[in-house]
Design a protein around this motif. Structure first.
Motif, mmCIF file in Angstrom:
data_model
loop_
_atom_site.group_PDB
_atom_site.id
_atom_site.type_symbol
_atom_site.label_atom_id
_atom_site.label_comp_id
_atom_site.label_asym_id
_atom_site.label_seq_id
_atom_site.Cartn_x
_atom_site.Cartn_y
_atom_site.Cartn_z
ATOM 1 N N MET A 1 0.733 -1.274 -0.173
ATOM 2 C CA MET A 1 -0.076 0.094 -0.076
ATOM 3 C C MET A 1 0.755 1.428 0.085
ATOM 4 O O MET A 1 0.425 2.122 -0.734
ATOM 5 N N ALA A 2 1.775 1.221 0.785
ATOM 6 C CA ALA A 2 2.903 2.433 0.865
ATOM 7 C C ALA A 2 3.403 2.594 -0.627
ATOM 8 O O ALA A 2 3.768 3.824 -1.135
ATOM 9 N N THR A 3 3.799 1.540 -1.199
ATOM 10 C CA THR A 3 4.498 1.536 -2.611
ATOM 11 C C THR A 3 3.293 2.176 -3.654
ATOM 12 O O THR A 3 3.862 2.986 -4.525
ATOM 13 N N VAL A 4 2.216 1.906 -3.450
ATOM 14 C CA VAL A 4 1.198 2.627 -4.487
ATOM 15 C C VAL A 4 1.194 3.903 -4.280
ATOM 16 O O VAL A 4 1.187 4.707 -5.030
ATOM 17 N N ARG A 5 0.983 4.525 -2.991
ATOM 18 C CA ARG A 5 0.952 5.862 -2.452
ATOM 19 C C ARG A 5 2.396 6.541 -3.032
ATOM 20 O O ARG A 5 2.333 7.427 -3.396
ATOM 21 N N SER A 6 3.515 5.758 -2.929
ATOM 22 C CA SER A 6 4.642 6.313 -3.263
ATOM 23 C C SER A 6 4.539 6.871 -4.785
ATOM 24 O O SER A 6 5.122 7.689 -5.251
ATOM 25 N N ARG A 7 4.353 5.521 -5.538
ATOM 26 C CA ARG A 7 4.391 5.624 -6.842
ATOM 27 C C ARG A 7 3.334 6.668 -7.560
ATOM 28 O O ARG A 7 3.492 7.555 -8.458
ATOM 29 N N MET B 1 4.057 7.250 -20.921
ATOM 30 C CA MET B 1 3.675 5.858 -20.676
ATOM 31 C C MET B 1 2.499 5.755 -19.666
ATOM 32 O O MET B 1 2.509 5.289 -18.517
ATOM 33 N N ALA B 2 1.385 6.214 -20.096
ATOM 34 C CA ALA B 2 0.192 6.185 -19.506
ATOM 35 C C ALA B 2 -0.176 4.724 -18.818
ATOM 36 O O ALA B 2 -0.941 4.782 -17.755
ATOM 37 N N TYR B 3 -0.001 3.627 -19.671
ATOM 38 C CA TYR B 3 -0.368 2.429 -19.063
ATOM 39 C C TYR B 3 0.009 2.209 -17.633
ATOM 40 O O TYR B 3 -0.124 1.190 -16.900
ATOM 41 N N GLY B 4 1.275 2.939 -17.117
ATOM 42 C CA GLY B 4 2.061 2.552 -15.753
ATOM 43 C C GLY B 4 0.797 2.852 -14.813
ATOM 44 O O GLY B 4 0.810 2.524 -13.752
ATOM 45 N N LEU B 5 -0.088 4.051 -15.205
ATOM 46 C CA LEU B 5 -1.182 4.424 -14.330
ATOM 47 C C LEU B 5 -2.302 3.163 -14.255
ATOM 48 O O LEU B 5 -2.774 2.886 -13.054
ATOM 49 N N ALA B 6 -2.342 2.467 -15.266
ATOM 50 C CA ALA B 6 -3.261 1.277 -14.994
ATOM 51 C C ALA B 6 -2.778 0.387 -14.334
ATOM 52 O O ALA B 6 -3.363 -0.576 -13.534
ATOM 53 N N GLN B 7 -1.400 -0.100 -14.260
ATOM 54 C CA GLN B 7 -0.473 -0.793 -13.338
ATOM 55 C C GLN B 7 -0.795 -0.549 -12.161
ATOM 56 O O GLN B 7 -1.051 -1.330 -11.316
ATOM 57 N N LEU B 8 -0.549 0.721 -11.672
ATOM 58 C CA LEU B 8 -0.860 1.173 -10.320
ATOM 59 C C LEU B 8 -2.196 1.035 -9.762
ATOM 60 O O LEU B 8 -2.563 0.500 -8.637
ATOM 61 N N GLY B 9 -3.148 1.584 -10.737
ATOM 62 C CA GLY B 9 -4.641 1.392 -10.509
ATOM 63 C C GLY B 9 -5.074 -0.062 -10.130
ATOM 64 O O GLY B 9 -5.979 -0.363 -9.221
ATOM 65 N N LEU B 10 -4.750 -1.253 -10.806
ATOM 66 C CA LEU B 10 -5.019 -2.598 -10.684
ATOM 67 C C LEU B 10 -4.515 -3.057 -9.253
ATOM 68 O O LEU B 10 -5.302 -3.605 -8.614
ATOM 69 N N ALA B 11 -3.160 -2.568 -8.801
ATOM 70 C CA ALA B 11 -2.657 -2.745 -7.861
ATOM 71 C C ALA B 11 -3.505 -2.155 -6.477
ATOM 72 O O ALA B 11 -3.810 -2.756 -5.685
ATOM 73 N N ALA B 12 -3.860 -1.106 -6.644
ATOM 74 C CA ALA B 12 -4.636 -0.280 -5.798
ATOM 75 C C ALA B 12 -5.805 -0.949 -5.379
ATOM 76 O O ALA B 12 -6.629 -1.114 -4.155
ATOM 77 N N ALA B 13 -6.727 -1.045 -6.461
ATOM 78 C CA ALA B 13 -7.818 -1.915 -6.544
ATOM 79 C C ALA B 13 -7.773 -3.208 -5.638
ATOM 80 O O ALA B 13 -8.674 -3.579 -5.084
ATOM 81 N N ALA B 14 -6.851 -3.790 -5.824
ATOM 82 C CA ALA B 14 -6.676 -5.360 -5.105
ATOM 83 C C ALA B 14 -6.400 -5.038 -4.012
ATOM 84 O O ALA B 14 -6.993 -5.980 -3.006
ATOM 85 N N LEU B 15 -5.949 -4.036 -3.481
ATOM 86 C CA LEU B 15 -5.632 -3.855 -2.035
ATOM 87 C C LEU B 15 -6.640 -2.976 -1.451
ATOM 88 O O LEU B 15 -6.662 -2.347 -0.331
ATOM 89 N N GLY B 16 -8.034 -2.737 -2.123
ATOM 90 C CA GLY B 16 -9.048 -2.027 -1.826
ATOM 91 C C GLY B 16 -8.952 -0.414 -1.191
ATOM 92 O O GLY B 16 -9.523 0.312 -0.666
ATOM 93 N N MET B 17 -7.798 0.175 -1.887
ATOM 94 C CA MET B 17 -7.644 1.578 -2.168
ATOM 95 C C MET B 17 -8.371 2.324 -2.930
ATOM 96 O O MET B 17 -7.910 2.684 -3.965
ATOM 97 N N ALA B 18 -9.456 2.543 -2.593
ATOM 98 C CA ALA B 18 -10.486 3.176 -3.622
ATOM 99 C C ALA B 18 -10.024 4.491 -3.971
ATOM 100 O O ALA B 18 -10.172 4.784 -5.179
ATOM 101 N N GLU B 19 -9.686 5.344 -3.382
ATOM 102 C CA GLU B 19 -9.330 6.857 -3.576
ATOM 103 C C GLU B 19 -7.895 6.749 -4.465
ATOM 104 O O GLU B 19 -7.711 7.555 -5.430
ATOM 105 N N GLU B 20 -7.177 5.886 -4.051
ATOM 106 C CA GLU B 20 -5.838 5.819 -4.855
ATOM 107 C C GLU B 20 -6.131 5.372 -6.131
ATOM 108 O O GLU B 20 -5.686 5.700 -7.200
ATOM 109 N N ALA B 21 -7.200 4.089 -6.312
ATOM 110 C CA ALA B 21 -7.515 3.774 -7.580
ATOM 111 C C ALA B 21 -8.121 4.756 -8.285
ATOM 112 O O ALA B 21 -7.762 4.887 -9.848
#
Length: 725
Positions: free
Chosen positions: A556-562, A574-594
């Motif tokens: 979760m800290a990694t998602v917030r850092s990136r 490289m917009a798809y880097g945001l998709a990578q980050l969003g999928l990880a955030a959603a998997a962790l239940g991080m709604a606002e970060e996703a």
């Protein structure tokens, strides 16, 4: 949308095999047509470098921390074996076939529009219109020219703009049936196509040569050697009705309503893009992304530019980039209910399987499959350099194996699992059994590569024990054992799979973050567009992370850092880097970060043409056409390890909504999911009898509990309701 100034700003239509970029106006309406297999044979097809011969030396350099030297040694070895490697070797590029220019005799200020439900692109002005769509049933670009009192104008058919990187000849022939452009490649390598034809056939109307004297209907086909050219029905509405049934059937699989309201939905795309990101824009781009991927998936999957190209030199040759771009483009196909569109990925991989075996032998003296990072007309690892040391990237076959597994998990197709997934998984594992070293009982990935990032202080992307490598191999081995059990197979390699699985290094935490390299001697570089070490959260989240409080907190800290880096001034590519980050955030239940990743993708990387870009307002590219819908779907539904969670990462800005047609692992269709602030209702239907746990959204309960175990009978809808206590 007013004038589309060039092909990069074009509206698109496509049937997967044929595509058209629609641009220009008002004096000249241009249709740049393309074909999914039109890769210009501009480069060599070389043997992969024989780095197996120097593997002990490479590993010694890496063990001593001389990472840049190891990357240089690969280039020296390659050039010694073939002087062609003295310069960077690119894959064959996807190029446009031709441009048809329509010049109305009575032009006027007009506007462009696209109907995502039908795939029809229109350019309309006061006295006339041009309508275009790419027919799936007829495999042709269909064009209707019409005007008050009858269309008058001229047609021009010629090569796309620019200078080809190799000799190209063209000859235009005009006849009573239309125009034909014959194109030849003057220096095509042995075995490559020698050219192609673009035929613009007159289906109806008074057209003589290049002169149009009445309303007319045209059919355009790009024909490679050996392609058939069957007749096309003459009636435009008949052609459109047949196409609408197929294209619309794919688009209608999923419908998203985030409560935008009628007025917001009536706004133009340009107006929505100019305003703060809201539900109406997310809804539209969810549909537009799916449209771009549906329209560019045929016998082959979408390239970096889908099925479209208006240049002889597309960025990165617009092939298939396996370390992120292609997986992002196809990421929404399974959860949005179009699994058949994922099959071309497997067809592509299996068509180059001999090359993947060749790579494994030449690069590492191993059995099994080793994918290149880039491919188009072949699968050999030819593209690398001292900085982009891509021969060290070995994660591709294991990553692609997850797509094979997920196709089965979403569809329940045991025939596919037995006949296609199992052989690919098993042969992929052969490579890792040979390549990965066991040192004092611990697996060592040497060489290794975490896409495009470099450990801090090393000045080189070469490395050992990238977290991505460990994660994908763990996933592959776990799935092999699961599939063997599912198919009741006894494999002689199973003991070695278990041994390697048990020897894999654990995930590492450094400075409170999930480390990008498991090797303790390599420090992270968090300010980067890739987030490859979050791979274990993009599909079925790895329980080693989600079930461990410390690792979960680090992730979760990694998602917030990136994310903090992405929201800063430096990040614009490289917009798809945001998709990578969003999928990880959603998997962790991080709604606002996703949601923040969706907001950034929507507000920064999309044009009024409803086609996304790779960088901010630069480089026509379809990566997040798959990535944005995938993140939205992951925020609304999570399915993993026998559990289905409703609204696992719902942001505050979507308090009410409805989605139909999402699909989940265990072959479950969520035919309807609707929600409000205090309740959620879902209808689940399984393809086969299955028991699973359904989780309520955070803060809600199902029958008084956070989750409920249910049994689904094949084909029988089952309602689930969650409420806020």
């Amino acid at each position: 949308m007013r004038e589309a100034v060039n092909w990069e700003h074009a509206l698109v239509t496509g049937n997967g095999r044929q595509g058209a970029l629609c641009w220009g106006g008002p004096d000249a309406v241009r249709l740049t047509v393309s074909h999914e297999r039109l890769f210009l044979p501009a480069g060599p097809r070389l043997d992969a470098p024989d780095t197996a011969a120097i593997l002990p030396r490479l590993r010694d350099l890496l063990d001593r921390g001389r990472y840049a030297e190891a990357a240089e040694a690969v280039c020296e070895q390659a050039t010694a074996g073939d002087p062609a490697y003295a310069e960077t070797v690119w894959i064959d590029p996807l190029v446009g076939a031709a441009t048809l220019t329509v010049r109305p005799r009575r032009p006027g200020d007009g506007s462009w529009s696209v109907d995502l439900a039908t795939g029809v692109v229109e350019h309309r002005w006061a006295s006339g219109e041009v309508r275009v769509f790419a027919s799936r049933p007829s495999d042709a670009i269909v064009v209707r020219l019409s005007a008050a009192g009858g269309f008058r104008g001229t047609l021009e058919l010629g090569l796309i703009e620019g200078t080809p990187p190799m000799p190209v000849t063209s000859r235009l022939a005009a006849g009573p049936e239309g125009l034909t452009l014959a194109v030849g490649f003057g220096a095509a390598r042995p075995g490559a196509p020698t050219g192609y034809r673009v035929r613009c056939r007159v289906l109806s109307g008074d057209v003589e040569g290049c002169e149009v004297r009445s309303d007319a209907v045209l059919a355009i086909r790009t024909l490679l050697p050996g392609d058939a050219d069957p007749a096309v029905p003459e009636d435009f509405e008949e052609l459109l009705a047949a196409h609408r049934a197929v294209h619309g059937g794919l688009m209608d699989r999923v419908r998203l309503d985030l409560g935008a309201g009628r007025a917001a939905r009536a706004a133009s795309t340009a107006q929505l893009l100019a305003a703060p990101v809201g539900p109406a824009l997310v809804e539209r781009l969810f549909d537009a992304g799916r449209y771009a991927i549906v329209s560019s998936t045929g016998d082959l999957p979408p390239t970096l530019q889908g099925v479209w190209s208006g240049t002889w030199a597309p960025p990165w040759s617009s092939g298939y980039t396996l370390d992120g771009n292609l997986p992002a483009a196809v990421a929404a196909l399974l959860p949005t209910g179009t699994p058949e569109l994922l099959l071309p990925v497997f067809d592509l991989l299996e068509s180059v399987r001999d090359d993947l075996r060749h790579n494994a032998r030449r690069l590492y003296g191993a059995r099994g499959l080793l994918t290149p990072l880039h491919l188009s007309t072949h699968g050999r690892q030819n593209h690398f350099g001292p900085r982009w040391c891509q021969t060290f990237w070995t994660a591709g076959a294991a990553w692609m194996s997850r797509l094979y597994v997920d196709y089965w998990r979403y569809t329940g197709d045991r025939g596919f699992l037995r006949d296609r997934a199992w052989p690919f998984l098993r042969e992929s594992a052969e490579f890792y059994l040979d390549f990965v070293q066991l040192r004092d009982g611990t697996a060592r990935f040497s060489p290794s590569y975490s896409p495009e990032n470099a450990p801090a202080g090393t000045d080189s992307q070469a490395c050992v024990d990238a977290t991505m490598d460990v994660a994908v191999v763990r996933d592959l081995l776990m799935n092999l054992l699961r599939v063997a059990d599912e198919l009741d197979l006894r494999d002689p390699d199973a003991p070695r799979w278990r041994e390697l699985l048990g020897a894999l290094p654990g995930y590492r935490v450094a400075d409170g973050l999930l480390a990008e390299w498991c090797h303790p001697g390599l420090d992270d570089q968090p300010a980067h567009r890739h987030a490859s070490h979050l791979w274990p959260l993009w599909y079925e989240p790895d329980p080693l992370i989600t079930g461990d409080a410390g690792l979960r907190a680090a992730a979760m800290a990694t998602v917030r850092s990136r994310l903090a880096w992405w929201l800063g001034a430096e990040a614009d590519e490289m917009a798809y880097g945001l998709a990578q980050l969003g999928l990880a955030a959603a998997a962790l239940g991080m709604a606002e970060e996703a949601y923040a990743t969706v907001e950034r993708m929507a507000g920064r990387y999309w044009r009024a043409s409803l086609v996304p870009t790779h960088n901010r307002d630069a480089i026509f590219n379809v990566d997040i056409a798959g990535g944005l819908p995938a993140v939205v779907a992951a925020m609304l539904l999570r399915s993993a390890h026998g559990r289905l969670d409703l609204l696992p990462a719902l942001p505050a800005r979507w308090p009410n909504g409805r989605v139909t047609g999402l699909t989940a692992r265990d072959a479950v269709l969520v035919s309807e999911l609707c929600w409000g602030p205090d309740r959620v209702e879902a209808v689940l239907t399984a393809r086969r009898d299955v028991r699973l746990t359904v989780g309520a959204p955070p803060g809600m309960l199902i029958d008084g509990a956070p989750s409920r175990r249910i049994a689904l009978a094949a084909g029988r809808p089952h309602g689930v309701r969650a409420v806020r206590p």
